[in-house]
Design a protein around this motif. Sequence first.
Motif, PDB file in Angstrom:
ATOM      1  N   ASN A 179      60.554 109.222 125.099  1.00  0.00           N
ATOM      2  CA  ASN A 179      59.723 108.398 126.059  1.00  0.00           C
ATOM      3  C   ASN A 179      58.484 109.304 126.753  1.00  0.00           C
ATOM      4  O   ASN A 179      57.488 108.407 127.189  1.00  0.00           O
ATOM      5  CB  ASN A 179      60.906 108.120 127.061  1.00  0.00           C
ATOM      6  N   THR A 180      58.429 110.298 126.743  1.00  0.00           N
ATOM      7  CA  THR A 180      57.424 111.085 127.471  1.00  0.00           C
ATOM      8  C   THR A 180      56.999 112.063 126.502  1.00  0.00           C
ATOM      9  O   THR A 180      57.480 113.382 126.730  1.00  0.00           O
ATOM     10  CB  THR A 180      57.865 111.498 128.745  1.00  0.00           C
ATOM     11  N   VAL A 181      56.193 112.259 125.403  1.00  0.00           N
ATOM     12  CA  VAL A 181      55.641 113.260 124.709  1.00  0.00           C
ATOM     13  C   VAL A 181      54.309 113.677 125.080  1.00  0.00           C
ATOM     14  O   VAL A 181      53.418 112.757 125.134  1.00  0.00           O
ATOM     15  CB  VAL A 181      55.705 112.830 123.031  1.00  0.00           C
ATOM     16  N   PRO A 182      54.188 114.847 125.375  1.00  0.00           N
ATOM     17  CA  PRO A 182      52.495 115.222 126.115  1.00  0.00           C
ATOM     18  C   PRO A 182      52.020 115.579 124.866  1.00  0.00           C
ATOM     19  O   PRO A 182      52.306 115.939 123.721  1.00  0.00           O
ATOM     20  CB  PRO A 182      52.896 116.643 126.633  1.00  0.00           C
ATOM     21  N   MET A 183      50.451 115.029 124.966  1.00  0.00           N
ATOM     22  CA  MET A 183      49.739 115.238 123.579  1.00  0.00           C
ATOM     23  C   MET A 183      48.259 115.459 124.223  1.00  0.00           C
ATOM     24  O   MET A 183      47.776 114.976 125.292  1.00  0.00           O
ATOM     25  CB  MET A 183      49.668 113.983 122.891  1.00  0.00           C
ATOM     26  N   THR A 184      47.533 116.472 123.646  1.00  0.00           N
ATOM     27  CA  THR A 184      46.234 116.547 124.098  1.00  0.00           C
ATOM     28  C   THR A 184      45.460 116.616 122.710  1.00  0.00           C
ATOM     29  O   THR A 184      45.655 117.348 121.841  1.00  0.00           O
ATOM     30  CB  THR A 184      46.074 118.023 124.599  1.00  0.00           C
ATOM     31  N   VAL A 185      44.245 115.893 122.484  1.00  0.00           N
ATOM     32  CA  VAL A 185      43.535 115.985 121.462  1.00  0.00           C
ATOM     33  C   VAL A 185      41.960 116.601 121.906  1.00  0.00           C
ATOM     34  O   VAL A 185      41.680 116.093 122.922  1.00  0.00           O
ATOM     35  CB  VAL A 185      43.149 114.500 121.019  1.00  0.00           C
ATOM     36  N   SER A 186      41.655 117.447 121.086  1.00  0.00           N
ATOM     37  CA  SER A 186      40.115 118.250 121.637  1.00  0.00           C
ATOM     38  C   SER A 186      39.436 118.209 120.289  1.00  0.00           C
ATOM     39  O   SER A 186      39.919 118.451 119.235  1.00  0.00           O
ATOM     40  CB  SER A 186      40.336 119.552 122.154  1.00  0.00           C
ATOM     41  N   VAL A 187      38.141 118.082 120.567  1.00  0.00           N
ATOM     42  CA  VAL A 187      37.088 118.318 119.499  1.00  0.00           C
ATOM     43  C   VAL A 187      36.114 119.190 119.579  1.00  0.00           C
ATOM     44  O   VAL A 187      35.565 119.371 121.113  1.00  0.00           O
ATOM     45  CB  VAL A 187      36.504 116.640 119.241  1.00  0.00           C
ATOM     46  N   ALA A 188      35.702 119.943 118.778  1.00  0.00           N
ATOM     47  CA  ALA A 188      34.669 120.776 118.946  1.00  0.00           C
ATOM     48  C   ALA A 188      33.292 120.353 118.715  1.00  0.00           C
ATOM     49  O   ALA A 188      32.873 119.679 117.638  1.00  0.00           O
ATOM     50  CB  ALA A 188      34.696 122.190 117.648  1.00  0.00           C
ATOM     51  N   SER A 189      32.826 120.014 119.864  1.00  0.00           N
ATOM     52  CA  SER A 189      31.293 119.399 120.088  1.00  0.00           C
ATOM     53  C   SER A 189      30.618 120.027 121.110  1.00  0.00           C
ATOM     54  O   SER A 189      31.159 120.076 122.063  1.00  0.00           O
ATOM     55  CB  SER A 189      31.618 118.019 120.194  1.00  0.00           C
ATOM     56  N   PRO A 190      29.256 120.214 121.181  1.00  0.00           N
ATOM     57  CA  PRO A 190      28.602 120.454 122.228  1.00  0.00           C
ATOM     58  C   PRO A 190      28.452 119.457 123.256  1.00  0.00           C
ATOM     59  O   PRO A 190      28.127 119.783 124.341  1.00  0.00           O
ATOM     60  CB  PRO A 190      27.218 121.043 121.606  1.00  0.00           C
ATOM     61  N   MET A 191      28.763 118.256 122.857  1.00  0.00           N
ATOM     62  CA  MET A 191      28.611 116.938 123.914  1.00  0.00           C
ATOM     63  C   MET A 191      27.120 116.988 124.486  1.00  0.00           C
ATOM     64  O   MET A 191      26.894 116.927 125.657  1.00  0.00           O
ATOM     65  CB  MET A 191      29.823 116.795 125.054  1.00  0.00           C
ATOM     66  N   THR A 192      26.099 117.021 123.841  1.00  0.00           N
ATOM     67  CA  THR A 192      24.940 116.946 124.025  1.00  0.00           C
ATOM     68  C   THR A 192      24.279 115.512 123.751  1.00  0.00           C
ATOM     69  O   THR A 192      24.997 114.666 123.121  1.00  0.00           O
ATOM     70  CB  THR A 192      23.782 117.786 123.397  1.00  0.00           C
ATOM     71  N   ALA A 193      23.061 115.097 124.113  1.00  0.00           N
ATOM     72  CA  ALA A 193      22.667 113.682 123.800  1.00  0.00           C
ATOM     73  C   ALA A 193      22.712 113.401 122.399  1.00  0.00           C
ATOM     74  O   ALA A 193      22.674 112.322 121.952  1.00  0.00           O
ATOM     75  CB  ALA A 193      21.158 113.648 124.650  1.00  0.00           C
ATOM     76  N   ASP A 194      22.165 114.559 121.756  1.00  0.00           N
ATOM     77  CA  ASP A 194      21.936 114.397 120.081  1.00  0.00           C
ATOM     78  C   ASP A 194      23.312 114.425 119.412  1.00  0.00           C
ATOM     79  O   ASP A 194      23.426 114.410 118.338  1.00  0.00           O
ATOM     80  CB  ASP A 194      21.130 115.326 119.848  1.00  0.00           C
TER      81      ASP A 194
END
Length: 155
Positions: A66-81
């Motif tokens: 019923n409550t499974v914790p989950m985190t998703v992360s992506v390696a990205s600089p998160m810039t405009a380009d």
Amino acid sequence: MPTTRRRFLSLAGGVTAAGTIPIVVLRPLNATPTMLNAAIRNFVGEAPIRTGKIKLDIPPLVENGNTVPMTVSVASPMTADDYVRSIHVFNEKNPQPNIGNFYLGPSSGRAQISTRIRLADSQKVVAIARLSDDTFWQAAAEIVVTLAACTEEVN
């Protein structure tokens, strides 16, 4: 036609009795890996899906689905380009194959989402990230659930 006391009480009693009848909703309880693959292909189309750049952090063994914790992360600089446009999470055996869709942009700061999900049974969970260059990256994990969720029975 004027409403009499007798008519009002009979209508009220009917509504009360109808409220005690259990409503059973039919839904597919046995989703398949084919449904998972179809949901993923519906999202990415014919584009290739690469592995790497994305991390799916979810416990491999959970007591309660019923409550499974989950985190998703992506390696990205998160810039405009160079940024992550969206993260989509799919599952193999829940009644619905798509757990969630999360939309990001360059101003999001970092490409990471954290939430709790429900899992109907032991199954595979797949996270797919769509980057700004229209590439798709995925990570998958097998989760063992000892007490299933999403499949409550009405007695």
